[in-house]
Design an enzyme around this catalytic site. Structure first.
Site, short mmCIF file in Angstrom:
data_model
loop_
_atom_site.label_atom_id
_atom_site.label_comp_id
_atom_site.label_asym_id
_atom_site.label_seq_id
_atom_site.Cartn_x
_atom_site.Cartn_y
_atom_site.Cartn_z
N ARG A 277 4.15 27.81 -19.67
CA ARG A 277 4.74 27.01 -18.59
C ARG A 277 3.70 26.63 -17.53
O ARG A 277 3.78 25.58 -16.90
CB ARG A 277 5.90 27.77 -17.93
CG ARG A 277 6.71 26.93 -16.92
CD ARG A 277 7.92 27.72 -16.42
NE ARG A 277 8.81 26.90 -15.60
CZ ARG A 277 9.01 27.05 -14.29
NH1 ARG A 277 8.35 28.00 -13.63
NH2 ARG A 277 9.85 26.28 -13.63
N ILE B 83 10.35 20.59 -12.28
CA ILE B 83 10.48 21.24 -13.58
C ILE B 83 11.59 22.28 -13.43
O ILE B 83 11.62 23.03 -12.45
CB ILE B 83 9.15 21.87 -14.02
CG1 ILE B 83 9.27 22.58 -15.38
CG2 ILE B 83 8.60 22.81 -12.98
CD1 ILE B 83 7.92 23.08 -15.92
N SER B 84 12.53 22.31 -14.37
CA SER B 84 13.69 23.20 -14.26
C SER B 84 13.26 24.67 -14.22
O SER B 84 12.23 25.05 -14.77
CB SER B 84 14.63 23.00 -15.45
OG SER B 84 15.21 21.72 -15.41
N ALA B 85 14.10 25.48 -13.58
CA ALA B 85 13.88 26.93 -13.57
C ALA B 85 13.94 27.47 -15.00
O ALA B 85 14.72 26.98 -15.82
CB ALA B 85 14.93 27.61 -12.71
#
Length: 227
Positions: free
Chosen positions: A36, A62-64
């Protein structure tokens, strides 16, 4: 001495497993594999493994990690599936899906493929660069366009997921989903949505809510108007 990203990634995955968010071995393996830290801008890299959204470009995020995990679990992905993502962002979620549907340890002819649509040109280039650096560019296509229209050229899809909130499920996405396919999409207004799962059975889409969530609005012909 700074902990390595590999160690931080492992600890985050262990936390998500202990919380009951991560359950499936293929999703766990994919999230342990995809770095990530290489999908966020360099100035946020040290924060890559906190379980929270992070800024990318053009005011997007950016999503969790827990949300990526939840959506992947709900999609019930498997090797060989063709997947459409609406809202490509930095490319991270597409890479996680690609790691599941097209893992390097199976023959290439058995690989699935991920198509991801992003409406912001700078993010399209960012995602393409990130995916190439991480070795997923042969398993993910990044397309510039209105994601609410889907991507007819590669339809139909086994799975579709949307990473922005729509007022309702866009009809083109339903049309491009295979019979027996599954879609995951946030539905609702600006401040609160339900994460809806749709199962296509013939001409019907059977839906249920997987709980509350908060996403940015889905902009496009079958989404919200740009503001």
């Amino acid at each position: 001495m700074k902990k390595s990203f590999d160690e931080e990634r492992r600890k985050l995955i262990e936390k998500l497993i202990s919380e009951g968010v991560l359950k499936s071995q293929n999703v766990i393996r994919a999230m342990l594999t995809v770095p990530r830290e290489l999908f966020v801008p360099p100035k946020y890299r040290e924060l890559a493994y906190i379980d929270a959204p992070l800024p990318t470009l053009e005011g997007q995020t950016i999503s969790a990690p827990h949300m990526v995990a939840i959506i992947c679990e709900l999609l019930m992905l498997d090797v060989g599936m063709k997947v459409l993502e609406v809202g490509g962002g930095s490319g991270y979620h597409a890479a996680v899906c690609a790691e599941i549907v097209a893992p390097k340890d199976v023959p290439r002819e058995k690989w699935g493929h991920v198509y991801t649509i992003e409406r912001i040109p700078a993010l399209v280039e960012f995602a393409k660069t990130n995916l190439k650096v991480c070795g997923y560019d042969d398993r993910v296509d990044v397309i510039l366009g209105d994601g609410t229209l889907g991507y007819e050229e590669a339809a139909p899809y086994d799975r579709i997921f949307v990473t922005a909130a729509a007022p309702s499920i866009p009809k083109p996405l339903i049309d491009q989903l295979k019979d027996g396919g599954r879609i995951v999409i946030p539905i609702g207004g600006s401040f609160y949505q339900e994460l809806v799962v749709g199962l296509k059975r013939g001409n019907e889409l059977l839906t249920f809510s997987a709980g509350g969530c908060v996403f940015v609005p889905l902009i496009g012909k079958y989404g919200w108007k740009e503001y």
